[in-house]
Design a protein around this motif. Structure first.
Motif, PDB file in Angstrom:
ATOM      1  N   ILE A 105     -56.262  25.613  22.568  1.00  0.00           N
ATOM      2  CA  ILE A 105     -57.032  24.675  21.766  1.00  0.00           C
ATOM      3  C   ILE A 105     -58.525  24.763  22.079  1.00  0.00           C
ATOM      4  N   LEU A 108     -49.310  13.574  25.783  1.00  0.00           N
ATOM      5  CA  LEU A 108     -49.644  14.211  24.517  1.00  0.00           C
ATOM      6  C   LEU A 108     -50.372  13.252  23.577  1.00  0.00           C
ATOM      7  N   ILE A 109     -49.961  11.988  23.614  1.00  0.00           N
ATOM      8  CA  ILE A 109     -50.671  11.013  22.796  1.00  0.00           C
ATOM      9  C   ILE A 109     -52.109  10.871  23.303  1.00  0.00           C
ATOM     10  N   GLU A 111     -53.847  13.236  24.634  1.00  0.00           N
ATOM     11  CA  GLU A 111     -54.561  14.412  24.123  1.00  0.00           C
ATOM     12  C   GLU A 111     -54.883  14.259  22.640  1.00  0.00           C
ATOM     13  N   LEU A 112     -53.920  13.730  21.881  1.00  0.00           N
ATOM     14  CA  LEU A 112     -54.147  13.528  20.444  1.00  0.00           C
ATOM     15  C   LEU A 112     -55.273  12.518  20.215  1.00  0.00           C
ATOM     16  N   ASN A 113     -55.245  11.428  20.988  1.00  0.00           N
ATOM     17  CA  ASN A 113     -56.324  10.440  20.875  1.00  0.00           C
ATOM     18  C   ASN A 113     -57.674  11.082  21.165  1.00  0.00           C
ATOM     19  N   ARG A 129     -63.007  13.475  18.909  1.00  0.00           N
ATOM     20  CA  ARG A 129     -63.961  14.551  19.163  1.00  0.00           C
ATOM     21  C   ARG A 129     -65.192  14.394  18.289  1.00  0.00           C
ATOM     22  N   GLU A 176     -44.776  11.994  26.547  1.00  0.00           N
ATOM     23  CA  GLU A 176     -45.271  11.429  25.299  1.00  0.00           C
ATOM     24  C   GLU A 176     -46.673  10.872  25.487  1.00  0.00           C
ATOM     25  N   ASP A 177     -46.855  10.112  26.566  1.00  0.00           N
ATOM     26  CA  ASP A 177     -48.168   9.527  26.841  1.00  0.00           C
ATOM     27  C   ASP A 177     -49.233  10.597  27.041  1.00  0.00           C
ATOM     28  N   HIS A 198     -51.465  25.312  26.654  1.00  0.00           N
ATOM     29  CA  HIS A 198     -51.754  24.863  25.290  1.00  0.00           C
ATOM     30  C   HIS A 198     -53.196  24.349  25.175  1.00  0.00           C
ATOM     31  N   ASP A 199     -53.689  23.702  26.216  1.00  0.00           N
ATOM     32  CA  ASP A 199     -55.100  23.273  26.225  1.00  0.00           C
ATOM     33  C   ASP A 199     -56.027  24.472  26.062  1.00  0.00           C
ATOM     34  N   MET A 256     -58.481  14.177  20.833  1.00  0.00           N
ATOM     35  CA  MET A 256     -58.839  15.065  19.735  1.00  0.00           C
ATOM     36  C   MET A 256     -59.374  14.275  18.557  1.00  0.00           C
ATOM     37  N   ASP A 257     -58.711  13.150  18.315  1.00  0.00           N
ATOM     38  CA  ASP A 257     -59.094  12.248  17.234  1.00  0.00           C
ATOM     39  C   ASP A 257     -60.541  11.787  17.341  1.00  0.00           C
TER      40      ASP A 257
END
Lengths: 326, 326
Positions: free
Chosen positions: B91, B148-149, B151-153, B158, B145-146, B87-88, B155-156
């Motif tokens: 992206i 993915l969170i 990764e989301l952080n 970037r 969860e951690d 998935h990385d 991305m946030d």
């Protein structure tokens, strides 16, 4: 928190679905508030919640119903379903779902992919926290494999002029009917009994799921986008050939071949022509006949269930789905 | 089936990794032969398999080692890790990984997304079939969860010029150190003991993971693409600001701001300038110092482990990672 109006007539299930939604809300622990809000908006958007509803309905057949377990399974199923939809929307580049902007359109493909992944983990957490019986976990993971293999098979046959009815039935079994079947099975599952009821529930769910997907595929040919919330003929556009087209192709394969060969370069005008041809060759009616066949099979099996107040709800709900317009 | 040559000196772990790979192979039950082959090619590509190796190493501390359980956990970890990489790559639009064409480049984003999803389910199946203790399952889902969170952080933030060292440390804790920590924990976990050893293993894994990611981020600044198998400076290009840059920015924030403002329009020539500035302001050395700090912490904790033949392997492996060139 919206609940679909179709549940207004079924107050027990309605209140169980509300409890399920509260459980989902509690388990979306993601810290980023903007992402959390967007996820909840989509999870609790007033969708029909059919899979969790069927699972909950079957849970009433347990001698001593474990409400927490029943809701956990229902919540896990809805979360899983939403995760797969989120990834579907990335793949289909869909901008709208259930009348809402998709995650990929509102944010990016990236956020949508990761959020789907996150929801996968929430699904497993729900199951491992509240529904510990290994059987449910095992069945669920095996089921998800089938769903994804169904999607992969479908992708494999995109724009394939040799696509046949038997491929289609295999695909929708994997990508849709299996989750319906497992929802019913897991709802009815009791670790300490002979599981005959759970197996019957599985078969009922399978037939409901098959009917549901065929009806869904018909709506892609018959519904106005403003009602459906997504553009109609999107399957054909994406190279996914479903019951209405496949029946029409059985009548006259040659006439459709040039359109299939256009792949994703197909024009709106050509799509309208395909639509006309599918109707002309009876594809819609034959597909509706197929949905009816699966519905009747499900109803026949439902009649074999022990007498119980939920039996009538199961029956009415299953009939209702066959005629749904969205 | 290739095993990374780094394991030639550790025959016990080498043979356990081979057994782990066989278990992975057995559990990739996807029917599409082309997709199956491509998945296996990437799963069994001779990567370092560090996370499963650490998990296996800690499994030897159990009084009565359950080899099947140990391999299942190791296999689940490697499958999960590969799923997140897949998935990385979608992206990051990466074309090459470990010297191999990525799934998204070889097929499409679609296939890569679905295959990653499929691997998520394989991971859970492995855990639910062979490592049934609910604690491992629960820890694993919470851990994901951690990840993915994290990764989301990431991305946030970037292309965010306000990105600071503390954000970075939080991100790499979530996206990398947590999986190392859980790998060690799950390996050492014994349902019937006081779990002190497992908690020590968790802390060791955390520090190894932090050191590993910092070293990885350094390599993105120092490695030639032909060695690393992926283009260097790719993090900066993608708006991901890691230890070398963040240290250099602490010395002179202003000089980097124009490059950050270029976002993904940055040119090769400008990337070379950024590289020069990061070196000039000591970013590389300071980052290596940080990796060293975490490695020393891990080694100190490893010394607290009971005496055991694997202890020396744990020590040597952890030292080795600090100096790795790829």
């Amino acid at each position: 928190m919206k609940i679909h109006p179709m549940w207004d007539d079924h107050p027990t299930i309605q209140s169980e679905l509300i409890a399920t939604n509260h459980l989902i809300e509690k388990n979306i622990t993601i810290k980023n508030p903007a992402v959390r809000e967007e996820i909840l908006k989509r999870l609790l958007s007033g969708g029909k919640m059919l899979r969790p509803a069927y699972s909950l309905l079957f849970s009433y057949y347990a001698d001593e119903r474990d409400a927490e377990r029943a809701r956990a399974i229902a919540a896990a199923i809805e979360v899983l379903h939403t995760a797969t939809l989120m990834h579907d929307d990335v793949i289909d580049q869909a901008a709208v779902r259930r009348g809402q902007t998709t995650m990929n359109a509102a944010f990016s493909n990236q956020v949508a992919v990761y959020t789907g992944d996150y929801l996968f983990t929430v699904c497993f957490r729900l199951l491992s926290l509240y529904a510990k019986d290994a059987a449910v976990l095992k069945i669920d993971t095996t089921g998800m494999e089938d769903i994804l293999i169904g999607e992969l098979n479908q992708m494999d046959m995109r724009y394939d002029p040799n696509m046949k009815m038997r491929h289609y039935l295999k695909q929708i079994q994997g990508k849709t009917a299996q989750l319906f079947a497992l929802s019913c099975y897991a709802g009815a599952y009791k670790a300490d009994s002979d599981n005959k009821l759970a197996h019957l529930a599985y078969r009922i769910g399978h037939n409901i799921g098959m009917a549901f997907q065929v009806r869904d595929d018909i709506l892609d040919y018959t519904q106005d986008p403003s009602v459906l919330g997504k553009p109609s003929m999107s399957d054909f556009r994406n190279g996914i050939y479903t019951a209405p087209l496949l029946y029409a192709m059985q009548a006259n394969r040659k006439v459709f071949e040039p359109y299939i060969a256009r792949e994703d370069a197909i024009l709106e005008r050509e799509l309208t022509e395909v639509h006309g041809l599918v109707s002309q060759y009876g594809g819609i009616e034959l597909a509706q006949g197929l949905a009816e066949k699966y519905t009747l099979k499900a109803l026949k099996l439902i009649r074999q269930l022990p007498e119980h107040p939920v039996k009538e709800t199961l029956k009415r709900l299953t009939e209702q789905l066959l005629l749904r317009e969205m």
